[in-house]
Structures are given as C-alpha cells and as structure tokens.
Design a protein around this motif. Sequence first.
Motif, PDB file in Angstrom:
ATOM      1  N   ASP A 190     -13.059   2.231   6.685  1.00 50.51           N
ATOM      2  CA  ASP A 190     -13.205   3.189   7.976  1.00 50.51           C
ATOM      3  C   ASP A 190     -14.064   2.632   8.947  1.00 50.51           C
ATOM      4  O   ASP A 190     -15.037   2.498   8.614  1.00 50.51           O
ATOM      5  N   ARG A 191     -13.651   3.656   9.762  1.00 55.31           N
ATOM      6  CA  ARG A 191     -14.745   3.300  11.669  1.00 55.31           C
ATOM      7  C   ARG A 191     -15.992   3.528  10.242  1.00 55.31           C
ATOM      8  O   ARG A 191     -17.230   3.528  11.320  1.00 55.31           O
ATOM      9  N   GLY A 192     -16.527   4.590   9.642  1.00 54.66           N
ATOM     10  CA  GLY A 192     -17.873   5.165   9.837  1.00 54.66           C
ATOM     11  C   GLY A 192     -18.147   4.582   8.295  1.00 54.66           C
ATOM     12  O   GLY A 192     -19.620   4.051   8.406  1.00 54.66           O
ATOM     13  N   GLY A 193     -17.300   2.972   7.855  1.00 55.21           N
ATOM     14  CA  GLY A 193     -17.902   1.823   7.189  1.00 55.21           C
ATOM     15  C   GLY A 193     -17.873   1.811   5.744  1.00 55.21           C
ATOM     16  O   GLY A 193     -18.643   1.258   4.908  1.00 55.21           O
ATOM     17  N   SER A 194     -16.468   2.512   5.235  1.00 55.88           N
ATOM     18  CA  SER A 194     -16.030   3.147   3.931  1.00 55.88           C
ATOM     19  C   SER A 194     -15.765   2.780   3.536  1.00 55.88           C
ATOM     20  O   SER A 194     -14.241   2.326   4.608  1.00 55.88           O
ATOM     21  N   ILE A 195     -15.094   1.779   2.344  1.00 51.10           N
ATOM     22  CA  ILE A 195     -13.733   1.322   2.148  1.00 51.10           C
ATOM     23  C   ILE A 195     -12.665   2.442   2.024  1.00 51.10           C
ATOM     24  O   ILE A 195     -13.318   3.303   0.860  1.00 51.10           O
ATOM     25  N   ARG A 196     -11.752   2.146   1.937  1.00 52.66           N
ATOM     26  CA  ARG A 196     -10.551   3.859   2.242  1.00 52.66           C
ATOM     27  C   ARG A 196      -9.668   3.069   0.841  1.00 52.66           C
ATOM     28  O   ARG A 196      -9.053   3.974  -0.506  1.00 52.66           O
ATOM     29  N   TYR A 197      -9.374   2.080   1.455  1.00 49.24           N
ATOM     30  CA  TYR A 197      -7.641   1.457   0.336  1.00 49.24           C
ATOM     31  C   TYR A 197      -8.217  -0.113  -0.237  1.00 49.24           C
ATOM     32  O   TYR A 197      -9.601  -0.916   0.204  1.00 49.24           O
ATOM     33  N   TRP A 198      -7.586  -0.702  -1.254  1.00 44.90           N
ATOM     34  CA  TRP A 198      -8.332  -2.198  -1.398  1.00 44.90           C
ATOM     35  C   TRP A 198      -6.920  -2.898  -1.703  1.00 44.90           C
ATOM     36  O   TRP A 198      -5.380  -2.009  -2.585  1.00 44.90           O
ATOM     37  N   HIS A 199      -6.499  -3.738  -2.573  1.00 42.80           N
ATOM     38  CA  HIS A 199      -5.315  -4.600  -3.058  1.00 42.80           C
ATOM     39  C   HIS A 199      -5.696  -5.813  -2.979  1.00 42.80           C
ATOM     40  O   HIS A 199      -6.440  -6.799  -2.890  1.00 42.80           O
ATOM     41  N   LEU A 200      -5.629  -5.891  -4.359  1.00 46.75           N
ATOM     42  CA  LEU A 200      -5.763  -6.961  -4.847  1.00 46.75           C
ATOM     43  C   LEU A 200      -4.343  -8.428  -5.199  1.00 46.75           C
ATOM     44  O   LEU A 200      -3.363  -7.727  -5.611  1.00 46.75           O
ATOM     45  N   GLY A 201      -4.808  -9.777  -5.170  1.00 46.79           N
ATOM     46  CA  GLY A 201      -3.143  -9.822  -4.317  1.00 46.79           C
ATOM     47  C   GLY A 201      -2.798 -10.431  -3.687  1.00 46.79           C
ATOM     48  O   GLY A 201      -2.933  -9.222  -2.597  1.00 46.79           O
ATOM     49  N   GLU A 202      -1.292 -10.504  -3.445  1.00 45.47           N
ATOM     50  CA  GLU A 202      -0.501 -10.501  -2.305  1.00 45.47           C
ATOM     51  C   GLU A 202       0.108  -9.789  -1.591  1.00 45.47           C
ATOM     52  O   GLU A 202       1.133  -9.354  -2.356  1.00 45.47           O
ATOM     53  N   LEU A 203      -0.595  -9.096  -0.427  1.00 50.45           N
ATOM     54  CA  LEU A 203       0.438  -7.941   0.200  1.00 50.45           C
ATOM     55  C   LEU A 203       1.315  -8.409   1.629  1.00 50.45           C
ATOM     56  O   LEU A 203       1.074  -9.173   2.114  1.00 50.45           O
ATOM     57  N   ASP A 204       2.792  -7.878   1.530  1.00 49.22           N
ATOM     58  CA  ASP A 204       3.300  -7.674   2.225  1.00 49.22           C
ATOM     59  C   ASP A 204       3.017  -7.237   3.914  1.00 49.22           C
ATOM     60  O   ASP A 204       3.345  -6.419   4.264  1.00 49.22           O
ATOM     61  N   TRP A 205       2.176  -8.064   4.472  1.00 47.69           N
ATOM     62  CA  TRP A 205       1.789  -7.421   6.083  1.00 47.69           C
ATOM     63  C   TRP A 205       2.532  -7.285   6.667  1.00 47.69           C
ATOM     64  O   TRP A 205       2.603  -6.251   7.716  1.00 47.69           O
ATOM     65  N   LYS A 206       4.106  -7.677   6.069  1.00 45.79           N
ATOM     66  CA  LYS A 206       4.941  -7.300   7.234  1.00 45.79           C
ATOM     67  C   LYS A 206       6.265  -5.728   6.955  1.00 45.79           C
ATOM     68  O   LYS A 206       7.039  -5.552   7.814  1.00 45.79           O
ATOM     69  N   SER A 207       5.513  -5.752   6.068  1.00 45.21           N
ATOM     70  CA  SER A 207       6.013  -4.475   5.338  1.00 45.21           C
ATOM     71  C   SER A 207       5.344  -2.903   6.499  1.00 45.21           C
ATOM     72  O   SER A 207       4.545  -2.747   6.447  1.00 45.21           O
ATOM     73  N   ASP A 208       5.958  -2.006   6.486  1.00 51.60           N
ATOM     74  CA  ASP A 208       5.743  -0.523   7.331  1.00 51.60           C
ATOM     75  C   ASP A 208       5.179  -0.023   6.532  1.00 51.60           C
ATOM     76  O   ASP A 208       3.714   0.672   6.995  1.00 51.60           O
ATOM     77  N   ARG A 209       5.119  -0.494   5.416  1.00 54.86           N
ATOM     78  CA  ARG A 209       4.081   0.994   4.228  1.00 54.86           C
ATOM     79  C   ARG A 209       2.619   0.164   4.334  1.00 54.86           C
ATOM     80  O   ARG A 209       1.603   1.381   4.381  1.00 54.86           O
ATOM     81  N   VAL A 210       2.795  -0.992   3.843  1.00 53.86           N
ATOM     82  CA  VAL A 210       1.676  -1.750   4.364  1.00 53.86           C
ATOM     83  C   VAL A 210       0.991  -1.612   5.796  1.00 53.86           C
ATOM     84  O   VAL A 210      -0.272  -0.913   6.079  1.00 53.86           O
ATOM     85  N   GLY A 211       1.776  -1.972   6.760  1.00 52.79           N
ATOM     86  CA  GLY A 211       1.242  -1.913   8.102  1.00 52.79           C
ATOM     87  C   GLY A 211       0.515  -0.630   8.217  1.00 52.79           C
ATOM     88  O   GLY A 211       0.028   0.145   9.560  1.00 52.79           O
TER      89      GLY A 211
END
Length: 179
Positions: free
Chosen positions: A149-170
């Motif tokens: 996030d804008r404050g420098g803290s990790i909010r989310y993560w994912h291991l393995g390939e993400l579907d970057w075209k997915s509405d949920r991911v984006g």
Amino acid sequence: MISRRRLLQSGLSLAALPWWAQAASDSALKTATGPDWAPWTAPTPPLVLPDLSGREQKLSAWRGNVVIVSFWATWCDPCRDEIPLMSAMAKRHREEGLRLIAVNVGEALGKVTTFLAKWPVAGTVLHDRNSAVSKKWEAIGLPANYLVDRGGSIRYWHLGELDWKSDRVGGVVTRMLRT
C-alpha cells in the motif's frame, strides 16, 4: 483463466519447498496459492537490494505509491508470462501511482540483462543474487507477487501465476489505488 499447464508448472515450483519455507503456515500457503490475492498478515519485511546498475534501492523510496513487488527468475515460464501483463498494468495506472518492482531471484546479472532485452519490465528491476530477501518475504515459489500500500505495508500476496486479466485480480489493485 490460467491454463492447466501453468497451474502444474506453478505447483511444481512450489512442491520442492526449501527448509526455510516453513515460516508460512499451511493455511496461509493454501490461500496464497489460490486463484486470487490472499491477505498478508505479517509485518512487511525489509526490501533493500541493488538495481541492475548496482545502486542500492529501498522499498521506502516508493512510499506514496501502490507497489507490485514481483519475485521472478528467467527460467520460470509463468514469470515470463506475467511480466508483460504486470508491465501493462503498471503503465496503465502509472498516473494513479502504481509502480512495479521486479526482483530477480538468484541469477547472474548477465542472464538477467539478456532476458530483459527480450522481455522488458515497465518498472524497476532489483537483483536478489543470494535469495536472502526472497526468503524474508516468504517467496517460496515463483512467481511470488505482493501488493504494497501507499504507506509501505504489504496488504496482499500470491504464490504462483496470477491471472492479471481477471477482474478480481485487477480489482484489488485498482481499489488500493483509490484509497
């Protein structure tokens, strides 16, 4: 939709977990390898690494921006597929404050620069030559992606390939840009 082949490749890279991988709980790993982002619940580890010119870069330099931190390697097919998609997203949302940090894990600098000549990154490339930072970030498989996030803290993560075209991911990325 991610192909079966990609899921298998990602799963194989996660199957040979090193000894230090036990830092993440089984439930956290299960969530982080699903189809979407998983919440990050631990403190944000430090990220201080050289860029390809050898200049030290710190995550704190990107405060005020939403940052995708992606751990990758040249031999990783899913990584190679994700880089152009993440780069396109970073370009598309640059004015809103989205940045991409691509952290190469454990490879020689020459191999990385040769790879980047063919698959450029629309962001900053850092070099984790001895994999020390990827271990601290629990990047136990590749690709490993984190949303900071804008404050420098990790909010989310994912291991393995993400579907970057997915509405949920984006959608997670764009919601973070609006907060």
